[in-house]
Write a protein that holds these residues in place. Structure first.
Motif, PDB file in Angstrom:
ATOM      1  N   SER A  14       0.819  -1.221   0.000  1.00 57.36           N
ATOM      2  CA  SER A  14       0.000   0.000   0.000  1.00 57.36           C
ATOM      3  C   SER A  14       0.846   1.262   0.000  1.00 57.36           C
ATOM      4  O   SER A  14       0.496   2.264  -0.628  1.00 57.36           O
ATOM      5  N   ASP A  15       1.974   1.217   0.714  1.00 59.23           N
ATOM      6  CA  ASP A  15       2.787   2.429   0.822  1.00 59.23           C
ATOM      7  C   ASP A  15       3.527   2.771  -0.462  1.00 59.23           C
ATOM      8  O   ASP A  15       4.119   3.847  -0.572  1.00 59.23           O
ATOM      9  N   ARG A  16       3.508   1.866  -1.447  1.00 57.42           N
ATOM     10  CA  ARG A  16       4.125   2.184  -2.743  1.00 57.42           C
ATOM     11  C   ARG A  16       3.173   2.930  -3.663  1.00 57.42           C
ATOM     12  O   ARG A  16       3.606   3.540  -4.665  1.00 57.42           O
ATOM     13  N   TYR A 108      -1.639  -4.166   1.769  1.00 52.60           N
ATOM     14  CA  TYR A 108      -1.361  -4.606   0.405  1.00 52.60           C
ATOM     15  C   TYR A 108      -2.512  -4.212  -0.515  1.00 52.60           C
ATOM     16  O   TYR A 108      -3.676  -4.172  -0.103  1.00 52.60           O
ATOM     17  N   VAL A 109      -2.172  -3.958  -1.775  1.00 53.59           N
ATOM     18  CA  VAL A 109      -3.167  -3.731  -2.817  1.00 53.59           C
ATOM     19  C   VAL A 109      -3.231  -4.994  -3.670  1.00 53.59           C
ATOM     20  O   VAL A 109      -2.226  -5.432  -4.229  1.00 53.59           O
ATOM     21  N   TRP A 110      -4.425  -5.594  -3.723  1.00 50.70           N
ATOM     22  CA  TRP A 110      -4.653  -6.834  -4.485  1.00 50.70           C
ATOM     23  C   TRP A 110      -5.447  -6.509  -5.748  1.00 50.70           C
ATOM     24  O   TRP A 110      -6.320  -5.635  -5.737  1.00 50.70           O
ATOM     25  N   THR A 249       8.719 -13.974 -10.958  1.00 45.96           N
ATOM     26  CA  THR A 249       7.673 -14.001  -9.938  1.00 45.96           C
ATOM     27  C   THR A 249       8.062 -13.088  -8.784  1.00 45.96           C
ATOM     28  O   THR A 249       9.186 -13.155  -8.283  1.00 45.96           O
ATOM     29  N   ARG A 250       7.130 -12.252  -8.364  1.00 47.55           N
ATOM     30  CA  ARG A 250       7.359 -11.387  -7.200  1.00 47.55           C
ATOM     31  C   ARG A 250       6.849 -12.060  -5.938  1.00 47.55           C
ATOM     32  O   ARG A 250       5.792 -12.699  -5.946  1.00 47.55           O
ATOM     33  N   LEU A 251       7.597 -11.904  -4.841  1.00 49.81           N
ATOM     34  CA  LEU A 251       7.264 -12.506  -3.560  1.00 49.81           C
ATOM     35  C   LEU A 251       6.961 -11.424  -2.539  1.00 49.81           C
ATOM     36  O   LEU A 251       7.679 -10.423  -2.437  1.00 49.81           O
ATOM     37  N   PHE A 252       5.909 -11.644  -1.770  1.00 54.01           N
ATOM     38  CA  PHE A 252       5.562 -10.788  -0.648  1.00 54.01           C
ATOM     39  C   PHE A 252       5.475 -11.695   0.579  1.00 54.01           C
ATOM     40  O   PHE A 252       4.557 -12.494   0.691  1.00 54.01           O
TER      41      PHE A 252
END
Length: 339
Positions: A14-16, A108-110, A249-252
């Motif tokens: 979210s902060d991005r 997070y933004v989904w 692939t991005r990981l969170f």
């Protein structure tokens, strides 16, 4: 191999997402994310309907995103709301851009890549212990490999004695039992009789000896979760994967933990160890994917100790083929493996 595209995936923290549009790629789909003046996140296809310029190069104008080429403005539903120099913009057919469902929760933004009508599911919720004795580590990175390679790696126990020797465990040759339970959207492996891991992780987890409570979980489409408990020590590592394309692939990752040492000391000691393990994982799965491309095909041999990998593939297939949906109905099996 990647999960089905029509589901919820994390687009960004979210902060991005602040005062400028943010370009994001999910399953090969290029998106322009933006936050309206009211603070509502939105996701549109990153292509202006006028001259195909990337909307992510534009700016935010109130509750609209404005293309940086000719100033066309679109609301969060993708409808064209302003064309500079054109007094009457009625009849917008062909002037709108595709929009996507967006949800924001837990920082997070989904984005849901399926049809814009309300999806049948909600985004995954990370564990929130609601206990001040727990610490939280958040981490994000990129792996140069498909999602399946990463999921199988994270949820695979035998490789830890070799790839992470000294950091996690060694091969002691002890027989333990595993109970696998699969539902329509998840599968878990519960290990019984597992001793405390050797190496630095075991030392941080708890002193002395004892049997570990260890559960590995997969939540469709691309969430892995590893839980360890020994005495008062408790660690849950949850990772959400967002495929950008077939090989990236991005990981969170979120790690909630309570250890026998103070939280501040745990950050200093456990953090570098965990990130060292992640670097080893990233290297091996990227080399694995390179080798698959080198030989021109994926060729896997599964054994009973490859506990969760086949179930992940079965769940993905059931989501893309209605005739296979029955294969994802509840399954329970017990295995004996040696660690």
């Amino acid at each position: 191999m990647n999960p089905p595209p029509h589901d919820w995936y994390i687009a960004c923290r979210s902060d991005r997402l602040r005062h400028r549009p943010l370009p994001i790629t999910i399953h090969g789909q290029r998106l322009a994310l933006f936050r309206t003046a009211e603070g509502v996140p939105a996701a549109l296809s990153d292509r202006c309907a006028h001259r195909n310029a990337p909307l992510s190069l534009g700016r935010i104008q109130g509750n609209h995103i404005q293309c940086g080429y000719h100033g066309w403005e679109f609301d969060r539903s993708g409808s064209c709301r302003k064309i500079p120099g054109l007094a009457d913009i009625a009849g917008t057919k062909g002037r709108d851009v595709p929009s996507f469902r967006v949800a924001e929760q837990q920082g997070y933004v989904w984005v849901h890549l399926g049809p814009t009508e309300a999806p049948s599911s909600s985004p995954f919720r990370f564990p929130d212990m609601g206990d001040s004795s727990y610490g939280l580590i958040r981490y994000r990175t990129v792996f140069d490999a498909p999602a399946f390679y990463i999921l199988e790696n994270f949820l695979d126990v035998p490789h830890t004695a070799f790839l992470h020797r000294g950091l996690f465990r060694t091969s002691a040759g002890r027989a333990i039992s595993v109970t696998v339970r699969r539902l329509s959207d998840r599968v878990e492996a519960r290990y019984k009789g597992e001793p405390k891991p050797t190496g630095l992780i075991g030392s941080l987890l708890a002193s002395g000896t004892g049997e570990v409570t260890h559960v590995d979980r997969f939540f469709s489409p691309s969430i892995s979760q590893i839980e360890y408990r020994l005495g008062e020590s408790h660690i849950i590592e949850t990772t959400a994967l967002t495929p950008e394309n077939e090989g990236r692939t991005r990981l969170f990752m979120e790690i909630v933990f309570r250890l026998r040492i103070p939280k501040t000391l745990a950050f200093l000691l456990a953090g570098p160890v965990l990130f060292g393990i992640l670097r080893q994982d990233a290297r091996i799965v990227s080399r694995q994917y390179e080798n698959v491309r080198r030989f021109g095909e994926e060729k896997f041999s599964f054994t009973p100790i490859d506990v969760l990998g086949p179930h992940i593939l079965a769940l993905w297939k059931s989501q893309t083929n209605e005739r296979l949906s029955a294969a994802a109905s509840q399954i329970e099996q017990r295995l004996e493996i040696v660690l």
